[in-house]
Design a protein around this motif. Structure first.
Motif, PDB file in Angstrom:
ATOM      1  N   VAL A  76       0.852  -1.189   0.000  1.00 16.55           N
ATOM      2  CA  VAL A  76       0.000   0.000   0.000  1.00 16.55           C
ATOM      3  C   VAL A  76       0.892   1.244   0.000  1.00 16.55           C
ATOM      4  O   VAL A  76       1.349   1.707   1.045  1.00 16.55           O
ATOM      5  CB  VAL A  76      -0.944  -0.004   1.222  1.00 16.55           C
ATOM      6  CG1 VAL A  76      -1.845   1.223   1.209  1.00 16.55           C
ATOM      7  CG2 VAL A  76      -1.789  -1.279   1.228  1.00 16.55           C
ATOM      8  N   GLU A  78       0.180   4.179  -0.455  1.00 14.66           N
ATOM      9  CA  GLU A  78      -0.439   5.332   0.193  1.00 14.66           C
ATOM     10  C   GLU A  78      -0.017   5.484   1.656  1.00 14.66           C
ATOM     11  O   GLU A  78      -0.206   6.543   2.258  1.00 14.66           O
ATOM     12  CB  GLU A  78      -1.965   5.223   0.109  1.00 14.66           C
ATOM     13  CG  GLU A  78      -2.531   5.439  -1.276  1.00 14.66           C
ATOM     14  CD  GLU A  78      -2.482   4.184  -2.149  1.00 14.66           C
ATOM     15  OE1 GLU A  78      -2.995   4.239  -3.268  1.00 14.66           O
ATOM     16  OE2 GLU A  78      -1.929   3.146  -1.706  1.00 14.66           O
ATOM     17  N   GLU A  80       3.106   5.271   2.627  1.00 15.97           N
ATOM     18  CA  GLU A  80       4.517   5.654   2.670  1.00 15.97           C
ATOM     19  C   GLU A  80       4.760   6.896   3.522  1.00 15.97           C
ATOM     20  O   GLU A  80       5.670   6.934   4.347  1.00 15.97           O
ATOM     21  CB  GLU A  80       5.044   5.891   1.246  1.00 15.97           C
ATOM     22  CG  GLU A  80       5.250   4.620   0.432  1.00 15.97           C
ATOM     23  CD  GLU A  80       6.345   3.744   1.012  1.00 15.97           C
ATOM     24  OE1 GLU A  80       7.379   4.279   1.451  1.00 15.97           O
ATOM     25  OE2 GLU A  80       6.157   2.511   1.032  1.00 15.97           O
ATOM     26  N   ARG A  81       3.975   7.938   3.348  1.00 11.54           N
ATOM     27  CA  ARG A  81       4.211   9.188   4.079  1.00 11.54           C
ATOM     28  C   ARG A  81       3.823   9.071   5.551  1.00 11.54           C
ATOM     29  O   ARG A  81       4.236   9.894   6.366  1.00 11.54           O
ATOM     30  CB  ARG A  81       3.434  10.345   3.431  1.00 11.54           C
ATOM     31  CG  ARG A  81       3.970  10.747   2.072  1.00 11.54           C
ATOM     32  CD  ARG A  81       3.359  12.050   1.609  1.00 11.54           C
ATOM     33  NE  ARG A  81       3.813  13.173   2.420  1.00 11.54           N
ATOM     34  CZ  ARG A  81       3.033  14.170   2.823  1.00 11.54           C
ATOM     35  NH1 ARG A  81       1.736  14.154   2.552  1.00 11.54           N
ATOM     36  NH2 ARG A  81       3.528  15.163   3.539  1.00 11.54           N
ATOM     37  N   ARG A 180      -5.818   1.471   1.543  1.00 12.35           N
ATOM     38  CA  ARG A 180      -5.517   2.630   0.704  1.00 12.35           C
ATOM     39  C   ARG A 180      -6.450   3.791   1.038  1.00 12.35           C
ATOM     40  O   ARG A 180      -6.022   4.943   1.142  1.00 12.35           O
ATOM     41  CB  ARG A 180      -5.631   2.239  -0.777  1.00 12.35           C
ATOM     42  CG  ARG A 180      -4.562   1.244  -1.218  1.00 12.35           C
ATOM     43  CD  ARG A 180      -4.640   0.949  -2.703  1.00 12.35           C
ATOM     44  NE  ARG A 180      -3.619  -0.037  -3.063  1.00 12.35           N
ATOM     45  CZ  ARG A 180      -3.846  -1.356  -3.194  1.00 12.35           C
ATOM     46  NH1 ARG A 180      -5.067  -1.829  -3.013  1.00 12.35           N
ATOM     47  NH2 ARG A 180      -2.861  -2.175  -3.486  1.00 12.35           N
ATOM     48  N   ARG A 181      -7.726   3.496   1.194  1.00 13.06           N
ATOM     49  CA  ARG A 181      -8.681   4.543   1.556  1.00 13.06           C
ATOM     50  C   ARG A 181      -8.356   5.117   2.926  1.00 13.06           C
ATOM     51  O   ARG A 181      -8.355   6.340   3.117  1.00 13.06           O
ATOM     52  CB  ARG A 181     -10.105   3.973   1.541  1.00 13.06           C
ATOM     53  CG  ARG A 181     -11.153   4.982   2.031  1.00 13.06           C
ATOM     54  CD  ARG A 181     -12.553   4.378   2.009  1.00 13.06           C
ATOM     55  NE  ARG A 181     -12.694   3.232   2.878  1.00 13.06           N
ATOM     56  CZ  ARG A 181     -12.899   3.326   4.204  1.00 13.06           C
ATOM     57  NH1 ARG A 181     -12.950   4.514   4.793  1.00 13.06           N
ATOM     58  NH2 ARG A 181     -13.053   2.238   4.930  1.00 13.06           N
ATOM     59  N   ALA A 183      -5.477   5.155   4.540  1.00 14.29           N
ATOM     60  CA  ALA A 183      -4.236   5.927   4.528  1.00 14.29           C
ATOM     61  C   ALA A 183      -4.461   7.324   3.943  1.00 14.29           C
ATOM     62  O   ALA A 183      -3.953   8.321   4.472  1.00 14.29           O
ATOM     63  CB  ALA A 183      -3.163   5.181   3.734  1.00 14.29           C
ATOM     64  N   THR A 184      -5.220   7.393   2.873  1.00 10.69           N
ATOM     65  CA  THR A 184      -5.495   8.689   2.244  1.00 10.69           C
ATOM     66  C   THR A 184      -6.288   9.589   3.178  1.00 10.69           C
ATOM     67  O   THR A 184      -5.962  10.776   3.353  1.00 10.69           O
ATOM     68  CB  THR A 184      -6.264   8.482   0.928  1.00 10.69           C
ATOM     69  OG1 THR A 184      -5.480   7.674   0.035  1.00 10.69           O
ATOM     70  CG2 THR A 184      -6.565   9.816   0.263  1.00 10.69           C
ATOM     71  N   GLU A 187      -4.120  10.645   6.271  1.00 10.75           N
ATOM     72  CA  GLU A 187      -3.112  11.643   5.917  1.00 10.75           C
ATOM     73  C   GLU A 187      -3.749  13.020   5.729  1.00 10.75           C
ATOM     74  O   GLU A 187      -3.225  14.033   6.214  1.00 10.75           O
ATOM     75  CB  GLU A 187      -2.388  11.229   4.641  1.00 10.75           C
ATOM     76  CG  GLU A 187      -1.298  12.204   4.224  1.00 10.75           C
ATOM     77  CD  GLU A 187      -0.535  11.742   3.000  1.00 10.75           C
ATOM     78  OE1 GLU A 187      -0.028  12.627   2.278  1.00 10.75           O
ATOM     79  OE2 GLU A 187      -0.458  10.522   2.762  1.00 10.75           O
TER      80      GLU A 187
END
Length: 398
Positions: A76, A78, A80-81, A180-181, A183-184, A187
């Motif tokens: 995933v 997404e 990373e940050r 993914r959802r 993480a977005t 963030e």
């Protein structure tokens, strides 16, 4: 490749027989993780897990891995940050990040939370005891760390349920689209929250970290966001499981429950035994040899993930006398519930404080506390790292 199925349904009922067989027959074994589709080495004996945690040949730093290894184990992008934190860092980066966090996450700050924790527990129990039976995980075990984290970090209390939802997605196995959802969304939330705290600092941990960053310390904006993320993600699920597992263990062992009720000063050693007997984290985070490494007589290829089973290590009879017995007076009790060495959990003192206050107050306020269902019907969550029950129904009177 899977001589032992550590991801099967039987592990949600009773994982200990499988782990005992692994300690005896294959203490360092290569398995195929069906969720990742990648090989994973599992270490199960106490001495070996302790050595793994200390061995500098194994790296936690994702940035040191090849693109192939990162895509194999960290699917995933997404995240990373959000992953620029201490759990995925080696010295000297880890040393710098931990030092900065330690300056803000002080013993004094934790001590000052005691009164807040006691008050929060009292309110949660008063509300819960208006019902005949409840899921203790829902009404106390997970609500408390959420409340404490929002107070500590300074995020709005009304956002607690969003954190609970996001953290649940994070620890669930194999849900890559949901990850993914999450993480977005997480963030985006943290970017807005940190911007708000920069404009309006308060007496909270986030403001202390921002002040350190803006005074020229070596904390980047991405690292700051990752720090706050890991505090929420790691501090919530693990502490909730510690409280829930503790109540489960005491109710499953009435002799130990009676002993604690008769001598409440044993609450500290009782929590330590919970950390050993049914730790809230069952496996270490992944570590990677950057070159081929011989470990305990086995050659582990470069960049293949290695994890240590804390649950297995804590039931190793080579380390613990009568390891299968839950004993709240156990001494010595050198469990690995908070890790060991460089990556020893920074939040250990806070987790211990929350668990001791919550369990002590619960037992004092509910002298006839018992399971509301047959205990054998309870199931453990499916997942790689966390170890906790799916639900914990209790009643205040038989």
């Amino acid at each position: 490749m899977n001589r032992f199925d550590i991801w099967g349904e039987h592990m949600s009922v009773d994982p200990l027989p499988t782990l005992a067989a692994m300690r005896a027959e294959a203490p360092v074994v290569r398995l195929l993780n069906p969720h990742q589709g990648a090989p994973e080495w599992v270490v199960t004996r106490y001495a070996d897990v302790a050595e793994l945690l200390r061995d500098p040949r194994f790296s936690k730093a994702k940035d040191k891995l090849s693109d192939h290894a990162r895509s194999r184990y960290f699917k995933v992008i997404e995240l990373e940050r959000l992953d620029k934190h201490m759990l995925y860092a080696d010295p000297p980066d880890h040393t710098r990040l931990r030092s900065l966090m330690t300056k803000a996450f002080t013993p004094r700050r934790i001590t000052e939370l005691r009164a807040y924790i006691a008050d929060a527990v009292g309110k949660l129990l008063a509300e819960a005891q208006q019902q005949d039976s409840v899921d203790l995980l829902d009404v106390l075990a997970f609500r408390l760390p959420l409340a404490v984290l929002t107070e500590l970090i300074g995020v709005p209390a009304q956002d607690q349920e969003r954190f609970r939802e996001w953290t649940g997605i994070l620890v669930a196995p194999g849900g890559f689209d949901a990850l993914r959802r999450m993480a977005t969304e997480f963030e985006e939330y943290l970017e807005q929250f940190l911007a708000l705290r920069r404009r309006n600092p308060r007496e909270d941990l986030t403001s202390a970290l921002i002040a350190a960053e803006e005074s020229g310390d070596r904390l980047s904006s991405t690292e700051l966001m990752s720090m706050v993320f890991v505090l929420i993600a790691a501090g919530f699920e693990t502490t909730g499981n510690l409280i829930g597992n503790g109540v489960w263990a005491l109710l499953r062992h009435p002799d130990q429950l009676r002993r604690l009720r008769a001598d409440p000063v044993l609450i500290d050693s009782a929590v330590e035994e919970v950390l050993r007997y049914c730790p809230p984290v069952k496996n270490t985070t992944g570590a990677f040899p950057l070159t081929d490494v011989e470990f305990r007589g086995v050659m582990i290829p470069a960049e293949e993930m290695v994890i240590g089973s804390l649950l297995s290590a804590h039931h190793d009879p080579e380390q613990f006398v009568d390891a299968q017995r839950f004993d709240i007076t156990r001494t010595p009790n050198r469990h690995l519930g908070f890790g060991l060495g460089t990556h020893f959990c920074l939040g250990a003192a806070l987790a211990r404080l929350e668990a001791t206050v919550a369990i002590d107050a619960l037992l004092r306020s509910a002298p006839e506390l018992t399971f509301a269902v047959e205990p054998d019907a309870l199931r453990w969550k499916d997942g790689v790292f966390v170890h906790g029950l799916e639900t914990l129904p209790v009643t205040w009177a038989p």
